[in-house]
Design a protein around this motif. Sequence first.
Motif, PDB file in Angstrom:
ATOM      1  N   HIS A 223      36.871  27.052  38.970  1.00  0.00           N
ATOM      2  CA  HIS A 223      36.093  28.250  38.684  1.00  0.00           C
ATOM      3  C   HIS A 223      36.999  29.479  38.687  1.00  0.00           C
ATOM      4  O   HIS A 223      37.792  29.675  39.613  1.00  0.00           O
ATOM      5  CB  HIS A 223      34.982  28.429  39.722  1.00  0.00           C
ATOM      6  CG  HIS A 223      33.921  27.376  39.634  1.00  0.00           C
ATOM      7  ND1 HIS A 223      33.075  27.271  38.555  1.00  0.00           N
ATOM      8  CD2 HIS A 223      33.581  26.366  40.481  1.00  0.00           C
ATOM      9  CE1 HIS A 223      32.241  26.262  38.734  1.00  0.00           C
ATOM     10  NE2 HIS A 223      32.536  25.688  39.886  1.00  0.00           N
TER      11      HIS A 223
ATOM     12  N   ASP B 231      38.315  33.247  39.124  1.00  0.00           N
ATOM     13  CA  ASP B 231      38.092  34.282  40.147  1.00  0.00           C
ATOM     14  C   ASP B 231      37.349  35.444  39.492  1.00  0.00           C
ATOM     15  O   ASP B 231      37.939  36.249  38.769  1.00  0.00           O
ATOM     16  CB  ASP B 231      39.446  34.740  40.703  1.00  0.00           C
ATOM     17  CG  ASP B 231      39.273  35.848  41.742  1.00  0.00           C
ATOM     18  OD1 ASP B 231      38.118  36.103  42.162  1.00  0.00           O
ATOM     19  OD2 ASP B 231      40.291  36.465  42.109  1.00  0.00           O
TER      20      ASP B 231
ATOM     21  N   THR C 297      36.251  37.998  40.711  1.00  0.00           N
ATOM     22  CA  THR C 297      36.459  39.329  41.303  1.00  0.00           C
ATOM     23  C   THR C 297      37.453  40.146  40.480  1.00  0.00           C
ATOM     24  O   THR C 297      37.671  41.326  40.770  1.00  0.00           O
ATOM     25  CB  THR C 297      36.974  39.205  42.749  1.00  0.00           C
ATOM     26  OG1 THR C 297      38.233  38.521  42.742  1.00  0.00           O
ATOM     27  CG2 THR C 297      35.969  38.431  43.609  1.00  0.00           C
ATOM     28  N   SER C 298      38.030  39.487  39.455  1.00  0.00           N
ATOM     29  CA  SER C 298      38.996  40.181  38.608  1.00  0.00           C
ATOM     30  C   SER C 298      38.498  40.194  37.167  1.00  0.00           C
ATOM     31  O   SER C 298      37.745  39.309  36.761  1.00  0.00           O
ATOM     32  CB  SER C 298      40.366  39.496  38.664  1.00  0.00           C
ATOM     33  OG  SER C 298      40.292  38.204  38.054  1.00  0.00           O
TER      34      SER C 298
ATOM     35  N   GLY D 156      39.314  36.974  35.455  1.00  0.00           N
ATOM     36  CA  GLY D 156      38.454  35.860  35.836  1.00  0.00           C
ATOM     37  C   GLY D 156      37.113  35.915  35.135  1.00  0.00           C
ATOM     38  O   GLY D 156      36.574  34.883  34.709  1.00  0.00           O
TER      39      GLY D 156
END
Length: 249
Positions: A112, A114, A116-117, A120
């Motif tokens: 998966h 990220d 949070t970026s 991502g």
Amino acid sequence: MHVDISGQERWSARDLQALMGYERWERFEDVITRAKETVEASGLDPLDHFRGAAKLIPGGRWGKQNVADYRLTRFGAYHVALAGDGRKAEVAAAKTYFAVKTREAEVAQTPHPDITSPEGILALAEQYVAAAKELVTTKKELAIAAPKAGKWDAFCDSDGLIEMGTAAHALHHVTGGLGRTKFMDLLRSPEVRFLQVQNTRIPYQEHTAAGRAEVKFVAAGYKMVEQTFLTPKGLDWLVDKIGRAAAAA
């Protein structure tokens, strides 16, 4: 889908035979053979995905009998679906099922992103877009196949084959209403070249290899003789071939 004692997913070829709309095991074995050849041509060992097995089914002297079967991996089962007759609605549905499930498995195994970026979030969006595109494509393929499925069903016997006289009737709008004898003469003509000139009841090998015809022994008086039966695929081919030959005349 079954799960074996090792926790591995497995499919029974006999189960797929019924689900994909094939009445005769012999005809379905041809589909399995094509699937194995495709897997082998891709550089893989078919034995890794097509294991010989036995299956207990109702029948026989004691109410049950063992019959030949194959134990398939998901990859093997998917290739069996791909090798099936796409005009069958059941085959088209099987192709869609395995395409979607294979994609789901691929997505499940993908780490998966990220989220949070920004990178991502973009990667996750690209995964969803790829999955959506594949689903749309498979649904379009099913929609294209659906109208064709059953096109010649009214002319097929219990084995899904069409006798020559029946084929002549089915294609009367293309041939101008030819009867069985003249229809077979047309199939031997140089323009069509479906039945052999020397062995007048038998098609050329290229047509049986392409699944357009099958040769069976039938009773003729006190003896058995070879006779050609057309497949729905063969009728489709003839409609196109005879139409082009008529246009060129």
